[in-house]
Design an enzyme around this catalytic site. Structure first.
Site, PDB file in Angstrom:
ATOM      1  N   LYS A 247       1.036  -0.980   0.338  1.00  0.00           N
ATOM      2  CA  LYS A 247       0.319   0.036   0.209  1.00  0.00           C
ATOM      3  C   LYS A 247       0.746   1.694  -0.459  1.00  0.00           C
ATOM      4  O   LYS A 247       0.624   2.347  -0.562  1.00  0.00           O
ATOM      5  CB  LYS A 247      -1.020   0.087   1.160  1.00  0.00           C
ATOM      6  CG  LYS A 247      -2.109  -0.868   1.338  1.00  0.00           C
ATOM      7  CD  LYS A 247      -2.817  -1.037   2.011  1.00  0.00           C
ATOM      8  CE  LYS A 247      -3.724  -2.029   2.660  1.00  0.00           C
ATOM      9  NZ  LYS A 247      -3.977  -3.348   2.146  1.00  0.00           N
TER      10      LYS A 247
ATOM     11  N   ARG B  82      -4.989  -9.086  -7.994  1.00  0.00           N
ATOM     12  CA  ARG B  82      -5.512 -10.596  -7.406  1.00  0.00           C
ATOM     13  C   ARG B  82      -7.398 -10.797  -7.629  1.00  0.00           C
ATOM     14  O   ARG B  82      -7.851  -9.221  -8.737  1.00  0.00           O
ATOM     15  CB  ARG B  82      -5.662 -11.655  -7.117  1.00  0.00           C
ATOM     16  CG  ARG B  82      -6.410 -10.501  -5.513  1.00  0.00           C
ATOM     17  CD  ARG B  82      -5.817 -10.857  -3.755  1.00  0.00           C
ATOM     18  NE  ARG B  82      -6.348 -10.040  -3.037  1.00  0.00           N
ATOM     19  CZ  ARG B  82      -7.675  -9.719  -2.542  1.00  0.00           C
ATOM     20  NH1 ARG B  82      -9.115 -10.432  -2.817  1.00  0.00           N
ATOM     21  NH2 ARG B  82      -7.933  -8.811  -1.034  1.00  0.00           N
TER      22      ARG B  82
ATOM     23  N   HIS C  88     -14.114  -3.092   8.704  1.00  0.00           N
ATOM     24  CA  HIS C  88     -13.655  -3.643   7.516  1.00  0.00           C
ATOM     25  C   HIS C  88     -13.452  -4.389   7.084  1.00  0.00           C
ATOM     26  O   HIS C  88     -13.045  -4.989   5.714  1.00  0.00           O
ATOM     27  CB  HIS C  88     -12.721  -2.353   7.888  1.00  0.00           C
ATOM     28  CG  HIS C  88     -12.005  -1.782   8.525  1.00  0.00           C
ATOM     29  ND1 HIS C  88     -12.085  -0.373   8.342  1.00  0.00           N
ATOM     30  CD2 HIS C  88     -11.343  -1.710  10.533  1.00  0.00           C
ATOM     31  CE1 HIS C  88     -12.117   0.463   9.139  1.00  0.00           C
ATOM     32  NE2 HIS C  88     -11.557   0.002  10.507  1.00  0.00           N
TER      33      HIS C  88
ATOM     34  N   GLU D 145      -3.668   6.234   7.949  1.00  0.00           N
ATOM     35  CA  GLU D 145      -4.190   6.972   6.807  1.00  0.00           C
ATOM     36  C   GLU D 145      -5.292   8.385   7.913  1.00  0.00           C
ATOM     37  O   GLU D 145      -5.679   7.416   8.958  1.00  0.00           O
ATOM     38  CB  GLU D 145      -5.356   6.494   5.701  1.00  0.00           C
ATOM     39  CG  GLU D 145      -4.182   5.851   4.410  1.00  0.00           C
ATOM     40  CD  GLU D 145      -4.725   5.457   3.632  1.00  0.00           C
ATOM     41  OE1 GLU D 145      -3.912   4.818   3.077  1.00  0.00           O
ATOM     42  OE2 GLU D 145      -6.207   4.401   3.752  1.00  0.00           O
TER      43      GLU D 145
END
Length: 672
Positions: free
Chosen positions: A116, A297, A235, A200
Site C-alpha cells: 500500500k 488478484r 472493515h 491514514e
C-alpha cells in the site's frame, strides 16, 4: 489454451476456479492441508495433494511445497485464487523460475501495487489523488503515533501488505493507539507474513468503491465498471453490489479512467481491482474520491461484476495467462441490470459476530430467479478455526437494484444452516434496511444500525423451544412403539402408558432442558386423547407462558427446520438457530458455580497473548488474553473487579470453545 492448472487455494474460490477450468477442458489439480482432507475442492479436482498441517503457515502459505507439487503433477499453470499467496511477488517469481505459468500479474506489478505504501507513492507521482497519511518505511511505534497525531484522529492503521480488513484498526484517540498498533501488526504478520503498517486519515461518511480492471500481454487494459463495497463491519465487506448506487456517469468515467491508467503504469496483466474511498456526505462527485490501494488478484466479490457484464472473469484470467488477447475491448463492455452479493459467514451476530465452528449438520440454500450460490462446503463438512469463516456467497441479479435485493432476500430467507451459528438472519435484515434500500449508506451504516439489524443479544425464541421440545417428545414416543395409547411390548404396566389416563385431573410433570446453554423448565400436561382418536396428546408450557399441544404441532403446515444429532436437536426458525439438549442432573457445569468469575474462550482458536497471572488484581474490563480465530484477534476481558485465582492457558496453545481461560474472584465490593 492452457492444458492444466493447479489451484493454490481452498474453499469456495478453489471450487469456483475449477468449475471454469473444467468447462474449458483443463486438468485441475488441488492442494490441501490435513484439515481439508475431505473438502469439496479436494474431491472435485482431477488430482489432489496434501501439503501439510492445518495451520496455513505450514501448508497453504509455503511456496516451496506448492511448487514441488506443481512439478510432480506436471501442472502447466498455477492459479492463486485470493488471499494466501495471491499477492506475493515471491510466489509469482517462484512459478516463473520453475517454468510454470502464474495466473496473475507479473511480480513487478505485484510489488508496485501490492504494498500500500509504494502504491500510494506511485499514484501520487501519476497525479491520482490519495488519502492523506503516512506511507513511509519508518515503523517505530513512537514515530507512528506522532504521525497519527499530525494527521489528526480518527485514523486508520492498515497493513502494508494487507487486505480484507486483516491488520486494519480504526483509532479514535491517542490513548488507544499503542494497543491498536500492536494488534494490527500481529494480524498483519499472521495473515501476510509482513507486520508493516501505514497510517491514514479516516474519511467521514466514506463510500468504498472499487474498479475491476483487466490487462493482457498485448498492452490492452480495460475496466469492467465499479463495485460498491461500502456495507462493511470491522472493515470486512458484508454485502457488495454493482453498479454503485447513485454513481454519476461523469464519476464512473473518471474512476474508470484513473484505474486503467494505474494498471498501465505498472504493466498490469490479468485481473486486478483499484480501490477508492469516496466522500458520500453530499452524494458521489467526480472530484471527491481518493485512491486507497490496488488488489493484484481476483476479488471475493467478482461475481457481481460477472452478473452485470455477462462475462466469466476466471475464463478471462485463463485466456490471458494462455497468451490470448482480452475477449472484449472497452467499447464492447456494458452494464446490464444490477447485482448484489452477500457473504454468508459462520459467526454469531448476537455475540459480537464471534466466529462459530463445528459440523454443518444441515446446509440448504434458498433459491430465487437470478440467484447464484458459490460455496466450498456442504452438509456434513466441518467449519474449522484455521481459515476464513465463509460458508458461501449468495449472489442475486435483477433488472433493477430493488429486484436484485428482493431476490437476494428471498434466497436468504430460504437458507437453512444447523451447527455453527451464522449471519443469515442479519443479512436478510440488511436487504430490508430502509437506509440501505434507499441508497443512503456508507461504511459506518452497520455500526450505526447494529441494534435495529438484530446484531445484539436476543431473548430466547420461546416458540422454537416449545416446538423443539414437542418434536423431541414425538420422537421419544415413536421410539416407544405405542398403539392406541398403550405399549405393544410385554411390559404393559399402566405406569408405562403415555395416553394420559388417570382417575384424577390431567397428569402433568416438569422436565428440564438446556436451551441455547440455559436451563429451562417445561411443564408437560396429558389432557388425554382427542375425541375419536387413540393417539396421546401432550401440552408443553414454558415458564407459565403459552402452551403448545402435540396434536397442534403435528398439524402445523409450516414447521421450522429440525435437525437431530445424538447430543442436540437444532430448531431453525426465521433464520435463527435454537439448540435443545436433554437435561442430565449428573452433568453439572462446575465452572458456573464461581459466581460468574470464569473467563472462557468464546470460540475455538489460538491463544496469542496472556496478560495476567494468578494472584494479580484486575479491574472490570482489563485485558485477560487475546485469542486468534479465523485470522482475526479477539480480546477477552475481566467480567468484574477482583483477583485472578487461576490461569488455564499459555500463549501459543489451542483452546476449544467454552474452555476456561482464567478465573477471577470478585472483590468484596463487587460481591456485595
Amino acid at each position: 489454451m492452457l492444458s492444466s492448472v493447479l489451484i493454490a487455494n481452498r474453499g469456495e474460490i478453489a471450487v469456483r476456479v475449477m468449475k471454469t477450468a473444467k468447462r474449458l477442458g483443463l486438468r485441475t489439480i488441488a492442494v490441501y492441508s490435513e484439515a481439508d482432507a475431505n473438502a469439496m475442492h479436494v474431491r472435485m479436482a482431477d488430482e489432489a495433494y496434501c501439503i501439510g498441517p492445518a495451520a496455513a503457515r505450514e501448508s497453504y502459505l509455503v511456496i516451496e511445497k506448492i511448487i514441488v507439487v506443481a512439478k510432480q503433477a506436471k501442472a502447466e499453470a498455477i492459479h492463486p485464487g485470493y488471499g494466501f499467496l495471491s499477492e506475493r511477488a515471491e510466489f509469482a517469481e517462484a512459478c516463473a523460475e520453475a517454468g510454470i505459468v502464474f495466473v496473475g500479474p507479473p511480480a513487478s506489478a505485484i510489488r508496485a501495487m501490492g504494498l500500500k505504501d509504494g502504491a500510494k507513492a506511485l499514484m501520487q507521482k501519476a497525479g491520482v489523488p490519495v488519502v492523506p497519511g503516512y506511507h513511509g518505511a519508518m515503523q517505530e511505534p513512537k514515530f507512528l503515533k506522532e504521525k497519527a497525531y499530525e494527521i489528526g484522529y480518527p485514523v486508520l492503521i492498515k497493513a502494508v501488505a494487507g487486505g480484507g480488513g486483516k491488520g486494519m484498526k480504526r483509532v479514535d484517540k491517542a490513548m488507544d493507539f499503542d494497543e491498536a498498533l500492536a494488534s494490527a501488526q500481529r494480524e498483519a504478520q499472521g495473515a501476510f507474513g509482513d507486520p508493516r503498517v501505514l497510517i491514514e486519515k479516516y474519511v467521514l461518511s466514506p463510500r468504498h468503491i472499487e474498479i475491476q480492471v483487466f490487462g493482457d500481454t498485448k498492452g490492452n487494459v480495460v475496466h469492467l465498471f465499479e463495485r460498491d463495497c461500502s456495507l462493511q463491519r470491522r472493515h470486512q465487506k458484508v454485502i457488495e453490489e454493482a453498479p454503485a448506487p447513485g454513481m454519476p456517469e461523469a464519476m464512473r468515467e473518471a474512476m474508470g479512467r484513473a484505474a486503467v491508467e494505474a494498471a498501465k503504469a505498472v504493466g498490469y496483466v490479468g485481473a486486478g481491482t483499484v480501490e477508492f474511498i469516496a466522500d458520500g456526505s453530499q452524494g458521489l462527485q467526480p472530484d471527491r474520491f481518493w485512491f486507497m490501494e490496488m488488489n493484484t488478484r481476483l476479488q471475493v466479490e467478482h461475481p457481481v461484476t460477472e452478473a452485470i457484464t455477462g462475462q466469466d472473469l476466471v475464463e478471462w484470467q485463463l485466456r490471458v495467462a494462455s497468451g490470448e488477447r482480452l475477449p472484449l475491448l472497452q467499447e464492447n463492455l456494458a452494464i446490464g441490470g444490477h447485482a448484489v452479493e452477500a457473504r454468508l459467514y459462520a459467526e454469531d451476530p448476537e455475540k459480537g459476530f464471534l466466529p462459530s465452528t463445528g459440523t454443518l449438520h444441515a446446509l440448504e440454500f434458498g433459491s430465487a430467479e437470478g440467484v447464484r450460490i458459490d460455496t466450498g462446503v456442504e452438509e456434513g463438512a466441518e467449519v474449522s478455526p484455521y481459515y476464513d469463516p465463509m460458508i458461501a456467497k449468495v449472489i442475486a441479479h435483477g433488472a433493477t437494484r430493488d429486484e436484485a435485493l428482493d431476490r437476494l432476500g428471498q434466497a436468504l430467507a430460504g437458507t437453512v444452516v444447523a451447527g455453527p451459528r451464522t449471519n443469515v438472519r442479519f443479512l436478510k435484515a440488511l436487504t430490508e434496511a430502509e437506509g440501505f434500500r434507499a441508497g443512503d449508506f456508507d461504511t459506518g451504516f452497520i455500526d450505526r444500525n447494529v441494534e435495529a439489524l438484530g446484531a445484539v443479544p436476543q431473548p430466547m425464541d420461546a416458540e422454537a423451544a416449545r416446538l423443539g421440545i414437542l418434536k423431541a417428545i414425538d420422537t421419544e414416543w415413536s421410539h416407544r412403539n405405542w398403539q392406541d395409547g398403550g405399549l405393544t411390548d410385554e411390559n404393559t404396566s399402566p405406569w408405562q402408558h403415555v395416553d394420559g389416563f388417570q382417575l384424577g385431573t390431567a397428569r402433568s410433570i416438569t422436565r428440564r432442558y438446556w436451551v441455547n446453554g440455559e436451563m429451562v423448565e417445561a411443564r408437560l400436561t396429558w389432557p388425554g386423547p382427542k375425541p375419536g382418536h387413540g393417539e396421546p396428546n401432550v401440552a408443553v408450557t414454558l415458564d407459565g407462558g403459552v402452551s403448545r399441544f402435540l396434536s397442534d404441532y403435528l398439524a402445523l403446515s409450516h414447521l421450522p427446520m429440525f435437525r437431530q444429532t445424538p447430543e442436540v436437536l437444532f430448531v431453525i426458525r426465521n433464520g435463527r438457530q435454537t439448540e435443545i439438549r436433554a437435561f442430565d442432573p449428573l452433568d453439572v457445569d462446575l465452572d458456573h458455580l464461581d459466581g460468574g468469575g470464569s473467563v472462557k474462550a468464546p470460540m475455538h482458536g489460538k491463544v496469542v497473548q496472556v496478560f495476567v497471572e494468578a494472584g494479580q488484581q484486575v479491574a472490570k474490563g482489563d485485558r485477560i488474553a487475546v485469542i486468534e480465530a479465523m485470522k482475526m484477534e479477539h480480546t477477552l476481558v475481566a467480567p468484574s473487579d477482583g483477583t485472578v485465582t487461576m490461569v488455564a492457558v499459555l500463549a501459543g496453545e489451542q483452546v476449544a470453545e467454552g474452555a476456561p481461560v482464567a478465573s477471577i474472584e470478585a472483590s468484596a465490593a463487587q460481591a456485595a
